[in-house]
Design a protein around this motif. Structure first.
Motif, PDB file in Angstrom:
ATOM      1  N   ILE A 137      35.394  37.345 -35.135  1.00  0.00           N
ATOM      2  CA  ILE A 137      36.072  36.848 -36.343  1.00  0.00           C
ATOM      3  C   ILE A 137      36.369  35.357 -36.198  1.00  0.00           C
ATOM      4  N   TYR A 138      36.838  34.961 -35.019  1.00  0.00           N
ATOM      5  CA  TYR A 138      37.124  33.540 -34.792  1.00  0.00           C
ATOM      6  C   TYR A 138      35.850  32.697 -34.843  1.00  0.00           C
ATOM      7  N   VAL A 139      34.750  33.210 -34.303  1.00  0.00           N
ATOM      8  CA  VAL A 139      33.484  32.474 -34.356  1.00  0.00           C
ATOM      9  C   VAL A 139      33.035  32.306 -35.807  1.00  0.00           C
ATOM     10  N   PHE A 140      33.251  33.335 -36.622  1.00  0.00           N
ATOM     11  CA  PHE A 140      32.931  33.214 -38.052  1.00  0.00           C
ATOM     12  C   PHE A 140      33.743  32.077 -38.679  1.00  0.00           C
ATOM     13  N   MET A 141      35.017  31.989 -38.307  1.00  0.00           N
ATOM     14  CA  MET A 141      35.843  30.880 -38.802  1.00  0.00           C
ATOM     15  C   MET A 141      35.243  29.535 -38.393  1.00  0.00           C
ATOM     16  N   MET A 142      34.827  29.437 -37.133  1.00  0.00           N
ATOM     17  CA  MET A 142      34.261  28.189 -36.636  1.00  0.00           C
ATOM     18  C   MET A 142      33.024  27.779 -37.421  1.00  0.00           C
ATOM     19  N   LEU A 143      32.237  28.768 -37.840  1.00  0.00           N
ATOM     20  CA  LEU A 143      30.974  28.476 -38.502  1.00  0.00           C
ATOM     21  C   LEU A 143      31.114  28.284 -40.007  1.00  0.00           C
ATOM     22  N   PHE A 144      31.958  29.112 -40.653  1.00  0.00           N
ATOM     23  CA  PHE A 144      31.959  29.150 -42.116  1.00  0.00           C
ATOM     24  C   PHE A 144      33.326  28.894 -42.760  1.00  0.00           C
ATOM     25  N   ARG A 145      34.422  28.998 -41.979  1.00  0.00           N
ATOM     26  CA  ARG A 145      35.751  28.780 -42.536  1.00  0.00           C
ATOM     27  C   ARG A 145      36.517  27.825 -41.627  1.00  0.00           C
ATOM     28  N   LYS A 146      35.994  26.623 -41.478  1.00  0.00           N
ATOM     29  CA  LYS A 146      36.549  25.674 -40.525  1.00  0.00           C
ATOM     30  C   LYS A 146      37.969  25.237 -40.864  1.00  0.00           C
ATOM     31  N   GLU A 147      38.364  25.425 -42.134  1.00  0.00           N
ATOM     32  CA  GLU A 147      39.717  25.038 -42.503  1.00  0.00           C
ATOM     33  C   GLU A 147      40.773  25.982 -41.933  1.00  0.00           C
ATOM     34  N   LEU A 148      40.336  27.118 -41.383  1.00  0.00           N
ATOM     35  CA  LEU A 148      41.267  28.115 -40.861  1.00  0.00           C
ATOM     36  C   LEU A 148      41.556  27.953 -39.373  1.00  0.00           C
ATOM     37  N   GLY A 182      30.996  45.053 -30.753  1.00  0.00           N
ATOM     38  CA  GLY A 182      32.269  44.580 -31.277  1.00  0.00           C
ATOM     39  C   GLY A 182      32.174  43.154 -31.775  1.00  0.00           C
ATOM     40  N   PHE A 183      31.479  42.306 -31.017  1.00  0.00           N
ATOM     41  CA  PHE A 183      31.336  40.902 -31.407  1.00  0.00           C
ATOM     42  C   PHE A 183      30.578  40.771 -32.729  1.00  0.00           C
ATOM     43  N   VAL A 184      29.455  41.450 -32.845  1.00  0.00           N
ATOM     44  CA  VAL A 184      28.677  41.421 -34.093  1.00  0.00           C
ATOM     45  C   VAL A 184      29.490  42.033 -35.232  1.00  0.00           C
ATOM     46  N   GLY A 185      30.229  43.105 -34.930  1.00  0.00           N
ATOM     47  CA  GLY A 185      31.079  43.711 -35.950  1.00  0.00           C
ATOM     48  C   GLY A 185      32.117  42.742 -36.470  1.00  0.00           C
ATOM     49  N   GLY A 186      32.695  41.928 -35.567  1.00  0.00           N
ATOM     50  CA  GLY A 186      33.662  40.921 -35.996  1.00  0.00           C
ATOM     51  C   GLY A 186      33.043  39.902 -36.929  1.00  0.00           C
ATOM     52  N   LEU A 187      31.819  39.477 -36.618  1.00  0.00           N
ATOM     53  CA  LEU A 187      31.115  38.537 -37.493  1.00  0.00           C
ATOM     54  C   LEU A 187      30.879  39.137 -38.878  1.00  0.00           C
ATOM     55  N   LEU A 188      30.548  40.416 -38.909  1.00  0.00           N
ATOM     56  CA  LEU A 188      30.209  41.064 -40.180  1.00  0.00           C
ATOM     57  C   LEU A 188      31.433  41.299 -41.069  1.00  0.00           C
ATOM     58  N   ILE A 189      32.513  41.804 -40.474  1.00  0.00           N
ATOM     59  CA  ILE A 189      33.668  42.134 -41.310  1.00  0.00           C
ATOM     60  C   ILE A 189      34.488  40.904 -41.666  1.00  0.00           C
ATOM     61  N   ALA A 190      34.273  39.803 -40.933  1.00  0.00           N
ATOM     62  CA  ALA A 190      35.040  38.577 -41.206  1.00  0.00           C
ATOM     63  C   ALA A 190      34.817  38.102 -42.635  1.00  0.00           C
ATOM     64  N   LEU A 191      33.620  38.279 -43.151  1.00  0.00           N
ATOM     65  CA  LEU A 191      33.308  37.843 -44.514  1.00  0.00           C
ATOM     66  C   LEU A 191      34.226  38.510 -45.524  1.00  0.00           C
ATOM     67  N   LEU A 192      34.632  39.753 -45.242  1.00  0.00           N
ATOM     68  CA  LEU A 192      35.489  40.497 -46.165  1.00  0.00           C
ATOM     69  C   LEU A 192      36.966  40.248 -45.915  1.00  0.00           C
ATOM     70  N   ILE A 193      37.382  40.320 -44.642  1.00  0.00           N
ATOM     71  CA  ILE A 193      38.821  40.292 -44.361  1.00  0.00           C
ATOM     72  C   ILE A 193      39.414  38.887 -44.441  1.00  0.00           C
ATOM     73  N   LEU A 194      38.572  37.853 -44.423  1.00  0.00           N
ATOM     74  CA  LEU A 194      39.091  36.484 -44.472  1.00  0.00           C
ATOM     75  C   LEU A 194      39.212  35.940 -45.889  1.00  0.00           C
ATOM     76  N   LYS A 195      38.945  36.780 -46.869  1.00  0.00           N
ATOM     77  CA  LYS A 195      39.131  36.342 -48.252  1.00  0.00           C
ATOM     78  C   LYS A 195      40.618  36.127 -48.533  1.00  0.00           C
TER      79      LYS A 195
END
Length: 254
Positions: A137-148, A182-195
């Motif tokens: 989830i944090y890596v998703f933030m680093m890549l696509f939600r840098k403001e977080l 788990g790591f890939v799962g975090g990347l996948l669900i981050a798109l939904l839970i970080l809205k």
């Protein structure tokens, strides 16, 4: 985001009740099963441990229950300490319900990966899949939600993820597919839970401790020699857990 500066364990538990509850469950089950070895604890372990053969037979609860079970003392301390470090920011950002869903979901995805890619005789336990899911989830933030996420926290996550993934393949007796799943799962669900999520606010957790119209005055503010021992005493449990977890980490590497 990842520097813990709560003044006491009580304040930490009030600020992050979900993370605290999960850690308490992890430690309590370890004590019942591994330390005290009570019959009820051993019975629960046999009922809850991840066993691919039993999952194939329809015992699907074993895709989630292993997340709360651990092996030796360093296993439970290291995973619990990782959750204490990296869970609070996400719990505040997501809220209690979404954080629970995220933590359990990535753990399940990791265990599903273990079921799909390991033999039927494979037995597993531990929260590593969920911890690596949080990293995802944090890596998703680093890549696509840098403001977080701030740059310092990004660098810390990047370093830990790289080292963690390398050690996943080098360290023996590691559930590789739980980590990767788990790591890939975090990347996948981050798109939904970080809205509609806002960045971590380190001051939000102290709102309950402040009166809006009152003037806060510490009569001992000039007595620095007394303040330091008090803070050290309050945080002594965290220091002990951190030292034990560090030794556990080093023992896994060497």
């Amino acid at each position: 985001m990842f520097i813990r500066n709560e003044r006491s364990i009580k304040e930490f538990m009030q600020s992050y009740p979900v993370v605290s509850t999960i850690v308490i469950i992890n430690l309590a089950l370890w004590l019942l099963i591994n330390f005290l070895q009570l019959p009820i604890g051993l019975l629960f372990r046999d009922w809850a441990i991840g066993y691919n053969l039993y999952i194939a037979a329809g015992q699907y609860w074993r895709l989630i229950t292993p997340v709360f079970l651990h092996g030796d003392i360093m296993h439970v301390l290291f995973n619990s300490f990782s959750l204490v470090l990296f869970g609070p920011a996400l719990e505040q950002m997501l809220g209690k319900f979404k954080f629970i869903i995220a933590y359990l979901s990535v753990g399940i995805i990791g265990n599903i990966a273990t079921y799909l890619f390991e033999p039927l005789q494979y037995v597993h336990l531990g929260a590593s899949g969920s911890i690596y899911g949080l990293f995802g989830i944090y890596v998703f933030m680093m890549l696509f939600r840098k403001e977080l996420i701030d740059s310092g926290s990004s660098q810390m996550i990047k370093t830990i993820v790289i080292i963690g993934l390398i050690m996943t393949f080098l360290r023996p007796n590691t559930n590789i597919f739980a980590h990767l799943g788990g790591f890939v799962g975090g990347l996948l669900i981050a798109l939904l839970i970080l809205k509609n999520v806002h960045a971590y606010n380190p001051w939000q957790r102290r709102r309950y401790d402040m009166d809006d119209d009152s003037i806060q005055f510490n009569p001992n503010r000039w007595n620095k020699k007394r303040i330091l021992p008090a803070k050290l005493k309050q945080n002594l449990p965290w220091i002990i857990i951190g030292i034990l977890a560090l030794f556990g980490l080093l023992s896994r590497f060497f």
